[in-house]
Write a protein that holds these residues in place. Structure first.
Motif, PDB file in Angstrom:
ATOM      1  N   PHE A   1       0.915  -1.216   0.020  1.00  0.00           N
ATOM      2  CA  PHE A   1       0.061  -0.161   0.016  1.00  0.00           C
ATOM      3  C   PHE A   1       0.909   1.271   0.073  1.00  0.00           C
ATOM      4  N   VAL A   2       0.146   2.277  -0.282  1.00  0.00           N
ATOM      5  CA  VAL A   2       0.922   3.626  -0.221  1.00  0.00           C
ATOM      6  C   VAL A   2      -0.019   4.771   0.550  1.00  0.00           C
ATOM      7  N   TYR A   3       0.693   5.622   0.904  1.00  0.00           N
ATOM      8  CA  TYR A   3      -0.111   6.791   1.662  1.00  0.00           C
ATOM      9  C   TYR A   3      -0.457   7.906   0.594  1.00  0.00           C
ATOM     10  N   VAL A   4      -1.797   8.198   0.297  1.00  0.00           N
ATOM     11  CA  VAL A   4      -2.231   8.939  -0.696  1.00  0.00           C
ATOM     12  C   VAL A   4      -2.643  10.419   0.118  1.00  0.00           C
ATOM     13  N   VAL A   5      -1.993  11.602  -0.509  1.00  0.00           N
ATOM     14  CA  VAL A   5      -2.171  12.830   0.110  1.00  0.00           C
ATOM     15  C   VAL A   5      -3.724  13.331  -0.551  1.00  0.00           C
ATOM     16  N   GLU A   6      -4.425  13.823   0.489  1.00  0.00           N
ATOM     17  CA  GLU A   6      -5.722  14.366  -0.124  1.00  0.00           C
ATOM     18  C   GLU A   6      -5.964  15.504   0.759  1.00  0.00           C
ATOM     19  N   LYS A   7      -6.846  16.525   0.203  1.00  0.00           N
ATOM     20  CA  LYS A   7      -7.293  17.724   0.775  1.00  0.00           C
ATOM     21  C   LYS A   7      -8.498  17.505   1.468  1.00  0.00           C
ATOM     22  N   LYS A   8      -8.602  18.048   2.645  1.00  0.00           N
ATOM     23  CA  LYS A   8      -9.850  17.989   3.343  1.00  0.00           C
ATOM     24  C   LYS A   8     -10.109  19.332   4.112  1.00  0.00           C
TER      25      LYS A   8
ATOM     26  N   VAL B   1     -11.477  21.157   7.293  1.00  0.00           N
ATOM     27  CA  VAL B   1     -11.977  20.828   8.754  1.00  0.00           C
ATOM     28  C   VAL B   1     -12.037  22.300   9.217  1.00  0.00           C
ATOM     29  N   HIS B   2     -13.491  22.443   9.876  1.00  0.00           N
ATOM     30  CA  HIS B   2     -13.896  23.648  10.619  1.00  0.00           C
ATOM     31  C   HIS B   2     -13.493  24.861   9.559  1.00  0.00           C
ATOM     32  N   GLY B   3     -14.018  24.524   8.611  1.00  0.00           N
ATOM     33  CA  GLY B   3     -13.647  25.781   7.475  1.00  0.00           C
ATOM     34  C   GLY B   3     -12.281  25.828   7.063  1.00  0.00           C
ATOM     35  N   LYS B   4     -11.454  25.141   7.387  1.00  0.00           N
ATOM     36  CA  LYS B   4      -9.993  25.294   7.102  1.00  0.00           C
ATOM     37  C   LYS B   4      -9.403  24.191   6.305  1.00  0.00           C
ATOM     38  N   GLU B   5      -8.771  24.455   5.265  1.00  0.00           N
ATOM     39  CA  GLU B   5      -8.272  23.630   4.229  1.00  0.00           C
ATOM     40  C   GLU B   5      -7.300  22.667   4.761  1.00  0.00           C
ATOM     41  N   SER B   6      -6.879  21.411   4.821  1.00  0.00           N
ATOM     42  CA  SER B   6      -5.837  20.853   5.491  1.00  0.00           C
ATOM     43  C   SER B   6      -5.653  19.531   4.363  1.00  0.00           C
ATOM     44  N   GLN B   7      -4.321  19.050   4.747  1.00  0.00           N
ATOM     45  CA  GLN B   7      -4.070  17.737   4.104  1.00  0.00           C
ATOM     46  C   GLN B   7      -3.902  16.656   4.789  1.00  0.00           C
ATOM     47  N   ILE B   8      -4.857  15.327   4.522  1.00  0.00           N
ATOM     48  CA  ILE B   8      -4.409  14.149   5.094  1.00  0.00           C
ATOM     49  C   ILE B   8      -3.970  13.038   4.331  1.00  0.00           C
ATOM     50  N   VAL B   9      -3.726  11.931   5.065  1.00  0.00           N
ATOM     51  CA  VAL B   9      -3.303  10.872   4.052  1.00  0.00           C
ATOM     52  C   VAL B   9      -4.180   9.568   4.417  1.00  0.00           C
ATOM     53  N   LEU B  10      -4.494   9.045   3.304  1.00  0.00           N
ATOM     54  CA  LEU B  10      -5.296   7.792   3.205  1.00  0.00           C
ATOM     55  C   LEU B  10      -4.336   6.637   2.711  1.00  0.00           C
ATOM     56  N   GLN B  11      -4.678   5.367   3.306  1.00  0.00           N
ATOM     57  CA  GLN B  11      -3.956   4.369   2.928  1.00  0.00           C
ATOM     58  C   GLN B  11      -4.710   3.891   1.525  1.00  0.00           C
ATOM     59  N   ARG B  12      -4.028   3.486   0.581  1.00  0.00           N
ATOM     60  CA  ARG B  12      -4.545   2.830  -0.693  1.00  0.00           C
ATOM     61  C   ARG B  12      -3.646   1.611  -1.030  1.00  0.00           C
ATOM     62  N   ILE B  13      -4.417   0.487  -1.164  1.00  0.00           N
ATOM     63  CA  ILE B  13      -3.882  -0.942  -1.615  1.00  0.00           C
ATOM     64  C   ILE B  13      -3.378  -0.746  -3.239  1.00  0.00           C
ATOM     65  N   VAL B  14      -2.318  -1.140  -3.536  1.00  0.00           N
ATOM     66  CA  VAL B  14      -1.884  -1.111  -4.799  1.00  0.00           C
ATOM     67  C   VAL B  14      -1.400  -2.381  -5.291  1.00  0.00           C
ATOM     68  N   LYS B  15      -1.412  -2.787  -6.578  1.00  0.00           N
ATOM     69  CA  LYS B  15      -0.538  -3.594  -7.171  1.00  0.00           C
ATOM     70  C   LYS B  15       0.551  -3.413  -7.930  1.00  0.00           C
ATOM     71  N   THR B  16       1.792  -3.829  -7.689  1.00  0.00           N
ATOM     72  CA  THR B  16       3.052  -3.252  -8.210  1.00  0.00           C
ATOM     73  C   THR B  16       3.519  -4.186  -9.332  1.00  0.00           C
ATOM     74  N   GLY B  17       4.135  -3.748 -10.159  1.00  0.00           N
ATOM     75  CA  GLY B  17       4.956  -4.325 -11.417  1.00  0.00           C
ATOM     76  C   GLY B  17       6.259  -4.462 -11.159  1.00  0.00           C
ATOM     77  N   ILE B  18       6.967  -4.309 -12.380  1.00  0.00           N
ATOM     78  CA  ILE B  18       8.631  -4.245 -12.116  1.00  0.00           C
ATOM     79  C   ILE B  18       9.219  -3.069 -11.754  1.00  0.00           C
ATOM     80  N   GLN B  19      10.232  -3.136 -11.203  1.00  0.00           N
ATOM     81  CA  GLN B  19      11.144  -2.049 -10.436  1.00  0.00           C
ATOM     82  C   GLN B  19      12.399  -1.876 -11.469  1.00  0.00           C
ATOM     83  N   ARG B  20      12.458  -0.295 -12.044  1.00  0.00           N
ATOM     84  CA  ARG B  20      13.611  -0.084 -12.543  1.00  0.00           C
ATOM     85  C   ARG B  20      14.367   1.035 -12.058  1.00  0.00           C
TER      86      ARG B  20
END
Length: 363
Positions: free
Chosen positions: A297-304, A306-325
């Motif tokens: 998984f990776v942590y994806v940064v999203e905007k949210k 809160v109390h009228g103020k924009e902030s950034q939070i992270v959400l876990q996202r399951i991913v399928k990986t391929g080759i590494q170069r």
């Protein structure tokens, strides 16, 4: 007596009740304070999911082999009377390497040459006599056959002498000498290894599922652990005539130049076959992937907001990986191009953690 006992019990109950009550009240007040405290913001580095064009690759483990390589062995037995090379040296084709005792054969050659000269004289004399009709045709035929037999015997002696004088069959590098002067050897005795080092073959196999991607002339790159970080380039020069029915693999052979002669036959290497076509892939830095037995998984940064103020939070996202170069990993599913993923500081994160990306953080 009973009244005193009851009084003591009541006093103890009041005392311990007060202590526990005060403790519970303290814990309640602490939880209330923590509940109203702001969640700490974690500083992380991040990078965007990139769409790139990669050449598709097929990987395999290969083994280097000399284009020409043999163990020099004698065809005839005998005692070694001469050794004319040093272990590890380079020799050209035809260079004398080892002499096997040829004294008997030289004597036989002298005898057969004398027989050849006599047969030649007799043939000449017979031809002169037949010209004057002093000899018959059968006598001439016999003289011709005797002379031809003598010539063949001399040629046989020279061929035997050539087999006793062992020479390099091609140019290359010698290995370690395995025989000594005076040693009696028999046909097939390994005397020294001779290998040609430039260029070299790389032999490997690929599954039949990748066979359609393998073509003569396709570039390959080979890495060996003896020279980390260095790649050796070559091309596929041959493929097997059939797929192995037991393994469903097909043999592939590539040719790799070795002008510095730093590679050796018998080395193994990691072979990468690079196709000419391009395909679009999504990639993220390898540091963004958190590997887990339950799924990467990776942590994806999203905007949210809160109390009228924009902030950034992270959400876990399951991913399928391929080759590494290099430092990039292919993403097969789970992300979209342009999304922001955390590449550093994941150990401090959990689902929904607020984050900030410093100005120096990669975006």
């Amino acid at each position: 007596m009973k009244k005193a006992f009851v009084v003591v019990i009541l006093v103890l109950l009041i005392l311990f009740g007060g202590i526990f009550g005060f403790k519970l009240y303290g814990n309640y007040m602490m939880h209330q304070a923590l509940a109203h405290m702001p969640v700490p913001v974690v500083s992380v580095s991040a990078s965007k999911v990139e769409e790139r064009e990669w050449h598709p690759e097929v990987t395999a483990v290969g083994s280097f082999a000399a284009i020409q390589g043999v163990e020099v062995t004698p065809q005839l037995g005998g005692a070694i009377t001469g050794i004319y090379f040093h272990s590890g040296e380079y020799v050209k084709a035809g260079t004398p390497l080892i002499q096997i005792d040829n004294s008997n054969q030289l004597a036989q050659l002298a005898s057969d040459e004398a027989q050849q000269r006599l047969a030649q004289i007799n043939l000449r004399r017979t031809r002169m006599l037949i010209a004057t009709k002093a000899a018959s045709q059968s006598q001439l035929d016999s003289a011709v056959a005797t002379y031809q037999s003598a010539v063949a015997a001399v040629k046989n002696d020279h061929a035997t002498l050539a087999k006793l004088a062992i020479r390099a069959p091609f140019s290359g590098y010698l290995g370690v000498r395995q025989v000594d002067l005076g040693q009696y050897i028999i046909p097939g005795t390994a005397m020294v290894d001779l290998q040609s080092w430039d260029p070299l073959f790389v032999n490997f196999t690929v599954p039949q599922s990748d066979f359609a991607r393998i073509h003569v002339g396709t570039p390959v790159q080979v890495e060996v652990d003896s020279y980390p970080g260095q790649t050796f380039s070559g091309k596929i020069t041959a493929t097997g005539a059939a797929i192995n029915a037991a393994t469903r693999q097909i043999d592939v052979q590539a040719t790799v130049p070795n002008p510095k002669t730093i590679l050796r036959p018998g080395m193994f290497g990691n072979v990468t076959v690079i196709e000419k076509r391009l395909e679009k892939v999504l990639t993220v830095p390898a540091s963004a992937i958190t590997y887990n037995t339950f799924g990467d998984f990776v942590y994806v940064v999203e905007k949210k907001t809160v109390h009228g103020k924009e902030s950034q939070i992270v959400l876990q996202r399951i991913v399928k990986t391929g080759i590494q170069r290099g430092s990039e990993v292919q993403i097969l599913s789970g992300l979209r191009a342009g999304e922001l993923v955390v590449t550093g500081g994941q150990i401090k994160l959990h689902e929904g953690s607020p984050v900030k990306i410093p100005a120096s953080g990669k975006v």
